[in-house]
Design an enzyme around this catalytic site. Structure first.
Site, PDB file in Angstrom:
ATOM      1  CG  HIS A 178       3.435 -22.794  47.187  1.00  0.00           C
ATOM      2  ND1 HIS A 178       3.617 -23.902  47.983  1.00  0.00           N
ATOM      3  CD2 HIS A 178       4.533 -22.705  46.398  1.00  0.00           C
ATOM      4  CE1 HIS A 178       4.788 -24.446  47.684  1.00  0.00           C
ATOM      5  NE2 HIS A 178       5.360 -23.751  46.727  1.00  0.00           N
TER       6      HIS A 178
ATOM      7  CG  ASP B 104       8.063 -19.512  39.740  1.00  0.00           C
ATOM      8  OD1 ASP B 104       9.297 -19.566  39.651  1.00  0.00           O
ATOM      9  OD2 ASP B 104       7.330 -20.520  39.760  1.00  0.00           O
TER      10      ASP B 104
ATOM     11  CG  HIS C 242       7.573 -27.135  39.112  1.00  0.00           C
ATOM     12  ND1 HIS C 242       7.867 -26.431  40.257  1.00  0.00           N
ATOM     13  CD2 HIS C 242       8.410 -28.218  39.131  1.00  0.00           C
ATOM     14  CE1 HIS C 242       8.823 -27.058  40.935  1.00  0.00           C
ATOM     15  NE2 HIS C 242       9.181 -28.140  40.267  1.00  0.00           N
TER      16      HIS C 242
HETATM   17  N1  ACO Z   1      -4.666 -17.686  40.008  1.00  0.00           N
HETATM   18  C1  ACO Z   1      -6.000 -17.779  40.181  1.00  0.00           C
HETATM   19  N2  ACO Z   1      -6.589 -18.748  40.903  1.00  0.00           N
HETATM   20  C2  ACO Z   1      -5.776 -19.650  41.469  1.00  0.00           C
HETATM   21  C3  ACO Z   1      -4.384 -19.596  41.345  1.00  0.00           C
HETATM   22  C4  ACO Z   1      -3.840 -18.563  40.575  1.00  0.00           C
HETATM   23  N3  ACO Z   1      -2.512 -18.459  40.402  1.00  0.00           N
HETATM   24  N4  ACO Z   1      -3.834 -20.606  42.045  1.00  0.00           N
HETATM   25  C5  ACO Z   1      -4.846 -21.286  42.574  1.00  0.00           C
HETATM   26  N5  ACO Z   1      -6.020 -20.702  42.237  1.00  0.00           N
HETATM   27  C6  ACO Z   1      -7.355 -21.134  42.618  1.00  0.00           C
HETATM   28  C7  ACO Z   1      -7.789 -22.282  41.705  1.00  0.00           C
HETATM   29  O1  ACO Z   1      -8.447 -21.817  40.562  1.00  0.00           O
HETATM   30  C8  ACO Z   1      -8.672 -23.055  42.622  1.00  0.00           C
HETATM   31  O2  ACO Z   1      -9.910 -22.392  42.733  1.00  0.00           O
HETATM   32  P1  ACO Z   1     -11.266 -23.239  42.822  1.00  0.00           P
HETATM   33  O3  ACO Z   1     -11.165 -24.025  44.082  1.00  0.00           O
HETATM   34  O4  ACO Z   1     -12.312 -22.167  42.832  1.00  0.00           O
HETATM   35  O5  ACO Z   1     -11.302 -24.102  41.602  1.00  0.00           O
HETATM   36  C9  ACO Z   1      -7.991 -22.937  43.970  1.00  0.00           C
HETATM   37  O6  ACO Z   1      -7.278 -21.689  43.916  1.00  0.00           O
HETATM   38  C10 ACO Z   1      -7.017 -24.055  44.261  1.00  0.00           C
HETATM   39  O7  ACO Z   1      -6.130 -24.155  43.157  1.00  0.00           O
HETATM   40  P2  ACO Z   1      -5.365 -25.471  42.733  1.00  0.00           P
HETATM   41  O8  ACO Z   1      -4.774 -25.287  41.384  1.00  0.00           O
HETATM   42  O9  ACO Z   1      -6.229 -26.664  42.967  1.00  0.00           O
HETATM   43  O10 ACO Z   1      -4.221 -25.488  43.843  1.00  0.00           O
HETATM   44  P3  ACO Z   1      -2.995 -26.443  43.834  1.00  0.00           P
HETATM   45  O11 ACO Z   1      -2.537 -26.539  45.214  1.00  0.00           O
HETATM   46  O12 ACO Z   1      -3.287 -27.688  43.101  1.00  0.00           O
HETATM   47  O13 ACO Z   1      -1.986 -25.641  42.903  1.00  0.00           O
HETATM   48  C11 ACO Z   1      -0.455 -24.176  42.044  1.00  0.00           C
HETATM   49  C12 ACO Z   1      -0.916 -24.883  43.301  1.00  0.00           C
HETATM   50  C13 ACO Z   1      -0.255 -25.166  40.893  1.00  0.00           C
HETATM   51  C14 ACO Z   1       0.880 -23.505  42.322  1.00  0.00           C
HETATM   52  C15 ACO Z   1      -1.509 -23.126  41.631  1.00  0.00           C
HETATM   53  O14 ACO Z   1      -1.628 -22.173  42.659  1.00  0.00           O
HETATM   54  C16 ACO Z   1      -1.186 -22.465  40.323  1.00  0.00           C
HETATM   55  O15 ACO Z   1      -1.499 -23.013  39.276  1.00  0.00           O
HETATM   56  N6  ACO Z   1      -0.531 -21.269  40.344  1.00  0.00           N
HETATM   57  C17 ACO Z   1      -0.149 -20.615  39.126  1.00  0.00           C
HETATM   58  C18 ACO Z   1       1.113 -21.244  38.554  1.00  0.00           C
HETATM   59  C19 ACO Z   1       2.323 -20.930  39.381  1.00  0.00           C
HETATM   60  O16 ACO Z   1       2.562 -19.797  39.798  1.00  0.00           O
HETATM   61  N7  ACO Z   1       3.156 -21.958  39.595  1.00  0.00           N
HETATM   62  C20 ACO Z   1       4.398 -21.832  40.348  1.00  0.00           C
HETATM   63  C21 ACO Z   1       4.258 -22.479  41.689  1.00  0.00           C
HETATM   64  S1  ACO Z   1       5.709 -22.295  42.657  1.00  0.00           S
HETATM   65  C22 ACO Z   1       6.791 -23.359  41.932  1.00  0.00           C
HETATM   66  O17 ACO Z   1       6.438 -24.355  41.402  1.00  0.00           O
HETATM   67  C23 ACO Z   1       8.189 -23.027  41.947  1.00  0.00           C
END
Ligand code: ACO
Length: 373
Positions: free
Chosen positions: A259, A310, A221
């Site tokens: 996201h 971010d 987050h």
């Molecule tokens: N880098 C690489 N792969 C990613 C990323 C990333 N940043 N984000 C998602 N993916 C991939 C996952 O590995 C997953 O792949 P798979 O289906 O092959 O396993 C797929 O995309 C879906 O990812 P989830 O984590 O299930 O997506 P979710 O909707 O649950 O998560 C989240 C969203 C937590 C923001 C995720 O994109 C992430 O972890 N990003 C990195 C952390 C980040 O930047 N957080 C800030 C978010 S904005 C905020 O909170 C203010």
């Protein structure tokens, strides 16, 4: 038996709100019906906080009154003052803020009331105190004196002044103010949800904000902005593309991308990218901006993921002279406007938030006395 849950509550509507709205397909964000593209760069953080907490964009007189309330409200209570030095030297920034906000409750005259007017007064105090807490924390841990906040300056100007020790340029203040506006609210994000769950038990606003701060802290987050900067600092500028590909191949997440709701460009990233570019060029060394652009291209080509709020916020804060481990605390400075507004909204039309769970454990276990196990 409960229905099969959506893992992570994805797509579950958990509350009604009049505060903000996202169109994830179109990449649009609204605060109380105003498009973020209309607010960003034209509306101050103070006006935005008033919009969220009071329901309307203020006229001149309302803004003067609200500004005066913020100035009065930023005094930190005795418990905070007495404990700040020790907390600052023993706790990391988000841990410290979680604790300091909890301590601040003790000296808040409205702490025991959840009535709308008391909640609005607390919302103003919390919004005013958060930047002061971050600045005082930084001063205490580095053993430096910082200037007192200037009542004639905005929250953005005072914060940059206190954190960097220098009078910021007008443009730096405008950019930081815009960044605060962009982060002020964002529907049912994890920290806001945590705040609403707490408030819905009819617990008080400070408790709800403590829950929110603890939730924002996590790297999935708000903690992602700090991780973005650490990633940029750890990469050789000439090897960005290969490093990103290697990380992805190893199954690593690239912080600042992806996201839950946006399926296209996050509208906040559109503004922050421009701000990062401008500040990078003005600094005479835009290496981190150029590295970010390259990362953006590679992550999109490899995974089809867009940067979230971010990603470019990290370099914006870096170019503004904010220490990297204060990036997430800065997020809390802006999100305080939204969190507090959500608590006001929750208390105004409350129902306990208590979802169900799907049981996946053993059934029909036979109890055996302890000496026979
Ligand atoms: N880098 C690489 N792969 C990613 C990323 C990333 N940043 N984000 C998602 N993916 C991939 C996952 O590995 C997953 O792949 P798979 O289906 O092959 O396993 C797929 O995309 C879906 O990812 P989830 O984590 O299930 O997506 P979710 O909707 O649950 O998560 C989240 C969203 C937590 C923001 C995720 O994109 C992430 O972890 N990003 C990195 C952390 C980040 O930047 N957080 C800030 C978010 S904005 C905020 O909170 C203010």
């Amino acid at each position: 038996m409960a229905d099969k849950p959506t893992k992570g509550l994805a797509d579950v509507v958990a509350a009604s709100t009049a505060l903000s709205d996202i169109d994830g397909q179109a990449g649009r964000l609204f605060y109380r019906g105003y498009d973020i593209h209309d607010l960003a760069g034209r509306t101050s953080f103070e006006e935005t906080a008033h919009l969220l907490q009071h329901g309307t964009l203020p006229d001149r007189e309302q803004l003067t009154d609200y500004g005066a309330e913020l100035v009065r409200g930023r005094d930190l209570g005795r418990l905070v003052q007495d404990n700040l030095a020790e907390i600052a030297t023993t706790m990391k920034p988000m841990e410290a803020l979680r604790t300091l906000v909890s301590l601040a409750a003790a000296d808040d005259p409205d702490k025991d009331s959840n009535e709308p007017e008391a909640n609005r007064r607390k919302a103003a105090r919390l919004t005013a105190q958060q930047p002061t807490l971050v600045a005082r924390y930084q001063a205490a841990r580095t053993g430096t004196e910082i200037p007192d906040p200037d009542p004639d300056l905005s929250i953005a100007a005072n914060f940059l002044l206190q954190i960097t020790g220098r009078t910021p340029s007008d443009r730096a203040v405008e950019i930081f103010d815009e960044a605060l506006v962009l982060h002020a609210d964002h529907t049912m994000n994890a920290s806001t949800f945590a705040a609403r769950v707490c408030a819905a038990t009819l617990s008080d606003m400070h408790s709800a904000i403590v829950a929110a701060i603890g939730t924002l802290k996590g790297p999935l987050h708000g903690g992602a902005n700090e991780q973005v900067m650490l990633t940029l600092e750890s990469i050789d500028p000439s090897g960005v593309a290969q490093t990103v590909r290697d990380k992805l191949a190893a199954g690593e997440k690239i912080m600042g991308f992806g996201h839950r709701v946006y399926k296209t460009e996050d509208p906040r990233a559109t503004h922050l990218r421009k701000m990062s570019r401008e500040l990078g060029e003005a600094s005479g060394d835009d290496t981190y901006y150029r590295m970010s652009k390259e990362m953006e291209e590679v992550v999109f080509a490899e995974k089809g993921l867009y940067p979230n709020v971010d990603f470019f916020a990290a370099t914006v804060y870096h170019y503004l002279g904010i220490p990297t481990d204060l990036f997430t605390p800065v997020f809390s400075v802006s999100r305080m406007a939204g969190w507090t507004a959500h608590v006001i909204e929750q208390h105004a039309d409350n129902r306990l938030i208590r979802p169900d769970s799907e049981y996946i454990g053993e059934r029909d276990q036979k109890w055996i006395p302890i000496d026979e196990r």
